[in-house]
Write a protein that holds these residues in place. Structure first.
Motif, PDB file in Angstrom:
ATOM      1  N   GLU A   3       0.840  -1.197   0.000  1.00 23.97           N
ATOM      2  CA  GLU A   3       0.000   0.000   0.000  1.00 23.97           C
ATOM      3  C   GLU A   3       0.874   1.247   0.000  1.00 23.97           C
ATOM      4  O   GLU A   3       1.928   1.277   0.628  1.00 23.97           O
ATOM      5  N   ARG A   4       0.442   2.272  -0.732  1.00 21.05           N
ATOM      6  CA  ARG A   4       1.219   3.506  -0.811  1.00 21.05           C
ATOM      7  C   ARG A   4       1.101   4.286   0.490  1.00 21.05           C
ATOM      8  O   ARG A   4       0.034   4.349   1.097  1.00 21.05           O
ATOM      9  N   SER A   5       2.209   4.874   0.932  1.00 16.63           N
ATOM     10  CA  SER A   5       2.204   5.615   2.192  1.00 16.63           C
ATOM     11  C   SER A   5       1.451   6.935   2.044  1.00 16.63           C
ATOM     12  O   SER A   5       1.271   7.437   0.935  1.00 16.63           O
ATOM     13  N   VAL A   6       1.043   7.477   3.163  1.00 17.14           N
ATOM     14  CA  VAL A   6       0.328   8.746   3.173  1.00 17.14           C
ATOM     15  C   VAL A   6       1.314   9.867   2.875  1.00 17.14           C
ATOM     16  O   VAL A   6       2.392   9.940   3.470  1.00 17.14           O
ATOM     17  N   ARG A   7       0.956  10.736   1.933  1.00 17.78           N
ATOM     18  CA  ARG A   7       1.835  11.828   1.531  1.00 17.78           C
ATOM     19  C   ARG A   7       1.634  13.029   2.439  1.00 17.78           C
ATOM     20  O   ARG A   7       0.525  13.292   2.904  1.00 17.78           O
ATOM     21  N   LYS A   8       2.703  13.788   2.674  1.00 18.02           N
ATOM     22  CA  LYS A   8       2.609  14.996   3.487  1.00 18.02           C
ATOM     23  C   LYS A   8       1.857  16.076   2.718  1.00 18.02           C
ATOM     24  O   LYS A   8       2.023  16.221   1.511  1.00 18.02           O
ATOM     25  N   VAL A   9       1.040  16.839   3.428  1.00 21.34           N
ATOM     26  CA  VAL A   9       0.295  17.952   2.844  1.00 21.34           C
ATOM     27  C   VAL A   9       0.568  19.178   3.693  1.00 21.34           C
ATOM     28  O   VAL A   9       0.496  19.120   4.920  1.00 21.34           O
ATOM     29  N   ALA A  64       1.229  19.040  -1.840  1.00 20.96           N
ATOM     30  CA  ALA A  64       1.387  17.652  -1.399  1.00 20.96           C
ATOM     31  C   ALA A  64       2.726  17.119  -1.886  1.00 20.96           C
ATOM     32  O   ALA A  64       3.193  17.476  -2.963  1.00 20.96           O
ATOM     33  N   GLU A  65       3.314  16.265  -1.082  1.00 21.87           N
ATOM     34  CA  GLU A  65       4.572  15.626  -1.431  1.00 21.87           C
ATOM     35  C   GLU A  65       4.334  14.665  -2.593  1.00 21.87           C
ATOM     36  O   GLU A  65       3.289  14.025  -2.687  1.00 21.87           O
ATOM     37  N   THR A  66       5.325  14.566  -3.477  1.00 21.34           N
ATOM     38  CA  THR A  66       5.205  13.686  -4.636  1.00 21.34           C
ATOM     39  C   THR A  66       6.577  13.133  -4.992  1.00 21.34           C
ATOM     40  O   THR A  66       7.564  13.442  -4.330  1.00 21.34           O
TER      41      THR A  66
END
Length: 85
Positions: A3-9, A64-66
């Motif tokens: 599962e993809r991790s939660v990105r910082k916003v 958002a982080e990418t």
């Protein structure tokens, strides 16, 4: 499949919008000094990808982080929260 991790916003203000598809966003956070308990302002400037060139100087934007898009760009504009007056 993992599962993809939660990105910082983060939310910040556009301080430079002169380049194509890139804006500079300044994020301000308040930090409490450990010893003196005084509140300090910490500023961080991020190079942010703006695909539609919508963000203008002074706008408040949510980023958002990418994945790395260039040497310095690792964030993208999610939405424009408030337009500059």
């Amino acid at each position: 499949m993992a599962e993809r991790s939660v990105r910082k916003v983060r939310t910040g203000v556009v301080v430079s919008a002169g380049r194509d598809k890139t804006v500079t966003v300044e994020i301000t956070s308040s930090v409490r000094h450990r010893m003196y308990a005084k509140t300090l302002q910490r500023r961080r400037r991020l190079q942010v990808h703006d695909e539609q060139n919508d963000a203008r100087l002074g706008d408040t934007v949510r980023v958002a982080e990418t994945r790395p898009l260039s040497k310095t760009k690792h964030w993208r504009v999610v939405e424009i929260v408030e337009r500059a007056r």
